[in-house]
Design an enzyme around this catalytic site. Structure first.
Site, PDB file in Angstrom:
ATOM      1  CG  ASP A 460     -26.408  37.032  -3.383  1.00 34.56           C
ATOM      2  OD1 ASP A 460     -25.188  37.744  -3.965  1.00 34.56           O
ATOM      3  OD2 ASP A 460     -26.426  36.649  -1.916  1.00 34.56           O
ATOM      4  CG  HIS A 461     -25.406  39.162 -10.592  1.00 33.49           C
ATOM      5  ND1 HIS A 461     -24.783  38.200 -11.079  1.00 33.49           N
ATOM      6  CD2 HIS A 461     -25.642  39.989 -11.711  1.00 33.49           C
ATOM      7  CE1 HIS A 461     -24.598  38.488 -12.717  1.00 33.49           C
ATOM      8  NE2 HIS A 461     -25.415  39.564 -13.137  1.00 33.49           N
ATOM      9  NE  ARG A 462     -23.647  37.440  -2.409  1.00 36.66           N
ATOM     10  CZ  ARG A 462     -23.377  37.657  -0.711  1.00 36.66           C
ATOM     11  NH1 ARG A 462     -22.385  38.002   0.674  1.00 36.66           N
ATOM     12  NH2 ARG A 462     -24.353  37.288  -0.110  1.00 36.66           N
TER      13      ARG A 462
END
Length: 488
Positions: A460-462
Site C-alpha cells: 500500500d503506497h499510502r
C-alpha cells in the site's frame, strides 16, 4: 466451536412498570390483561436471524439444519450450520423452546439480519409461529426487491408479540397441537432427517453421492467424512464390476468421447459460491488502494539445508518462510502496518502472518498469530492444524481475519515469479516463487551454482514506500541466507 451470537430480544415489561405509566401509549406493547385479578404473561415467539459470523459477511448459506421443525431446543444447543464467506459454523440458540418453522431451507441463502426460522417458547405456540412464518414469506416475496437492513451487531433471535397466555392452569387440559410438515425436508428421506457433518455433506456433493444411502458411524448415527469415503469407494468398486460385465460400456464411451471431466458441463453458467463472492468483493475493493511492487532475489541454499535437517520433526517450508518473514517485520514495523480509512494508519501490535491456501471453490488465508514469538516446531504444528480446518471449512473468524502481513507461495507448482493482489485492510503481501538452481558470479569473479528464489512484495503506497520495502527485503534475505535464528 459453535458460533456465539449476540441476542437482541425485546423483553415484555413487567406489569408493575406498565401500571406506573397507565397513560403512556407510546409503547407498541398493549397494557397487561387481567382476569380474576391475575396478570396474564405475554408468550414469546422469536425470530432466528442469519448471524454475522465475520466482519466481511453480508449473507450466509444454510448448510444444514441440525434440528427439524417441532424439535425441542435447549439453550446452547446447535440449531443450524451456516456457510459464511470463508467457513461453515454451527450456530447455537440462547433460549429453550421449539423450532417452530424453518423459513430458509438447506442450500438457501439469506442476508445477514434476515429471519431464517421461528422459535416458539411453548408447544402450543408452534402453530401460530408457522402462520407468522407463512405470512412473512408471502410479504417478503412481494417485496423481494428491497434488501433487508444489516444490524450493527449480529442478531440471532428476536421476540415477537403473541396472544396472552394465562399463568393460572386452565380448567381443562389443553389439547396438544399437532404439527404437520407442509412438505418433506430436502435433507430428509420419507420424513426422516439425515444427519451429517458439514464436511461430509460437502464431500458427498463433490463425489455426487446420495447421503440417504450412507450409514453413519458418528454419534447418534451422524454421517462423517470417513463414511462418505467408504461409500464412494464401494460405489466405485460396483461401477468397475458393472463395466467389466458390459453394463457400463456406453457411459465410459461417452465420457471418453467428451474428453473432459464428467463433473463439468462445458458452456454452462455457474453462479459464484459464497466464498467466491467474498473473494470477488475483496478483489474489487483492493483496486481502490494505490499499490506498487518490489522484487528481490534470495539465495536459499542454507534454508534448504536447514529444512532437510528438521523436516523429519514435522517442520514445513511454509512455517520456515513465515517465521523468517515475521522476524524481518520485527525490524520494519511500517511494513506490518495497515490503513483502513485513508486518513490514518496503524502500527499493528502483533505480527500475524496470513498464508494463502487454495481450497475447493476458492481461496482462504489462515493466520499464524504472533509468528515472531512462536518456535518453529509449534508454528509448524499450528499450520498443519489450520490447513486441515481450512479444507474442512471449519476455521473460526479469528483464524482467517486477523492477518497483518500475507504470504502467497506458488513455488510448489514450479512458478518462478508472480505478483499478488493486496488483501484489503493490510499493508503488504509477498509472492514467493520456486527455489531453482542458478548460475551465480561470486564477488571474486568465479562462477558457481546456487539455489535462488524470487520474491515480489505488493504494498500500500499510502503508508509504505520503496525504501521501506527495499530495506525489509534486505533484512529478509539476510535471515534466509543465514537461518540460525529460525530455530531458536
Amino acid at each position: 466451536m459453535a458460533g456465539l451470537l449476540h441476542i437482541g430480544t425485546s423483553f415484555i415489561p413487567s406489569s408493575s412498570t406498565l401500571l406506573k405509566n397507565p397513560n403512556n401509549r407510546s409503547s407498541s406493547l398493549p397494557p397487561p390483561l387481567r382476569r380474576n385479578n391475575k396478570t396474564l404473561i405475554q408468550a414469546k415467539i422469536r425470530e432466528i436471524f442469519m448471524p454475522a459470523l465475520s466482519s466481511t459477511m453480508t449473507e450466509g448459506k444454510i448448510v444444514s439444519w441440525s434440528k427439524s421443525e417441532g424439535d425441542k431446543l435447549s439453550k446452547g444447543e446447535s440449531v443450524v450450520v451456516v456457510e459464511s464467506d470463508k467457513a461453515d459454523m454451527d450456530v447455537e440458540t440462547f433460549y429453550d423452546g421449539y423450532l417452530a418453522a424453518i423459513m430458509v431451507e438447506e442450500g438457501g441463502v439469506a442476508a445477514v439480519g434476515s429471519a431464517i426460522a421461528y422459535l416458539a417458547e411453548t408447544e402450543d405456540e408452534i402453530s401460530e409461529a408457522k402462520s407468522k412464518a407463512n405470512s412473512s414469506s408471502s410479504s417478503s416475496s412481494s417485496s423481494s426487491s428491497s434488501a433487508p437492513s444489516t444490524p450493527s451487531e449480529p442478531v440471532a433471535e428476536k421476540t415477537l408479540e403473541t396472544p396472552a397466555a394465562t399463568t393460572t392452569p386452565p380448567s381443562k387440559p389443553a389439547t396438544p397441537a399437532v404439527v404437520v410438515a407442509s412438505s418433506i425436508h430436502p435433507a430428509s428421506e420419507g420424513g426422516k432427517r439425515i444427519v451429517a457433518s458439514p464436511y461430509a455433506k460437502k464431500l458427498a456433493k463433490d463425489l455426487k453421492l446420495d447421503l440417504s444411502s450412507v450409514v453413519g458411524s458418528g454419534p447418534m448415527g451422524r454421517i462423517v467424512a470417513k463414511d462418505v469415503e467408504a461409500a464412494a469407494a464401494a460405489a466405485t468398486a460396483t461401477a468397475v464390476s458393472d463395466v467389466s460385465s458390459g453394463s457400463g460400456v456406453q457411459s465410459q464411451k461417452s465420457v471418453a468421447s467428451s474428453g473432459s471431466s464428467p463433473s463439468i458441463e462445458l458452456g454452462s453458467v455457474v453462479p459464484f459460491t459464497t466464498m467466491q463472492g467474498a473473494v470477488c468483493r475483496n478483489m474489487i475493493e483492493s483496486l481502490s488502494v494505490p499499490t506498487f511492487r518490489v522484487g528481490y532475489t534470495i539465495t536459499t541454499d542454507a534454508l534448504d539445508a536447514l529444512y532437510k535437517k528438521i523436516k523429519s520433526k514435522g517442520v514445513t517450508m511454509t512455517a520456515l518462510l513465515a517465521k523468517a518473514t515475521a522476524l524481518a517485520l520485527v525490524k520494519h514495523p511500517v511494513v506490518n502496518s495497515s490503513c483502513r480509512d485513508g486518513k490514518s494508519f496503524t502500527y499493528n501490535s502483533s505480527i500475524n502472518i496470513a498464508v494463502a491456501v487454495a481450497i475447493d471453490g476458492g481461496l482462504i488465508t489462515p493466520v499464524l498469530q504472533d509468528a515472531d514469538k512462536v518456535d518453529i516446531y509449534s508454528l509448524s504444528r499450528k499450520w498443519k492444524e489450520l490447513v486441515d480446518k481450512a479444507r474442512a471449512k471449519q476455521l473460526q473468524p479469528h483464524e482467517y481475519t486477523t492477518g497483518t502481513f500475507t504470504l502467497s507461495n506458488l513455488g510448489m507448482f514450479g512458478v518462478d515469479r508472480f505478483d499478488a493482489i493486496l488483501p484489503p485492510g493490510t499493508g503488504a503481501i509477498m509472492a514467493v516463487g520456486a527455489s531453482q538452481p542458478s548460475l551465480v558470479a561470486s564477488k571474486d569473479g568465479r562462477i558457481g551454482v546456487k539455489s535462488q528464489m524470487q520474491v515480489n512484495v505488493t504494498a500500500d503506497h499510502r503508508i509504505i514506500y520503496g525504501a521501506d520495502l527495499a530495506s525489509f527485503l534486505q533484512t529478509l534475505a539476510k535471515i534466509i541466507e543465514d537461518p540460525k535464528d529460525l530455530t531458536f
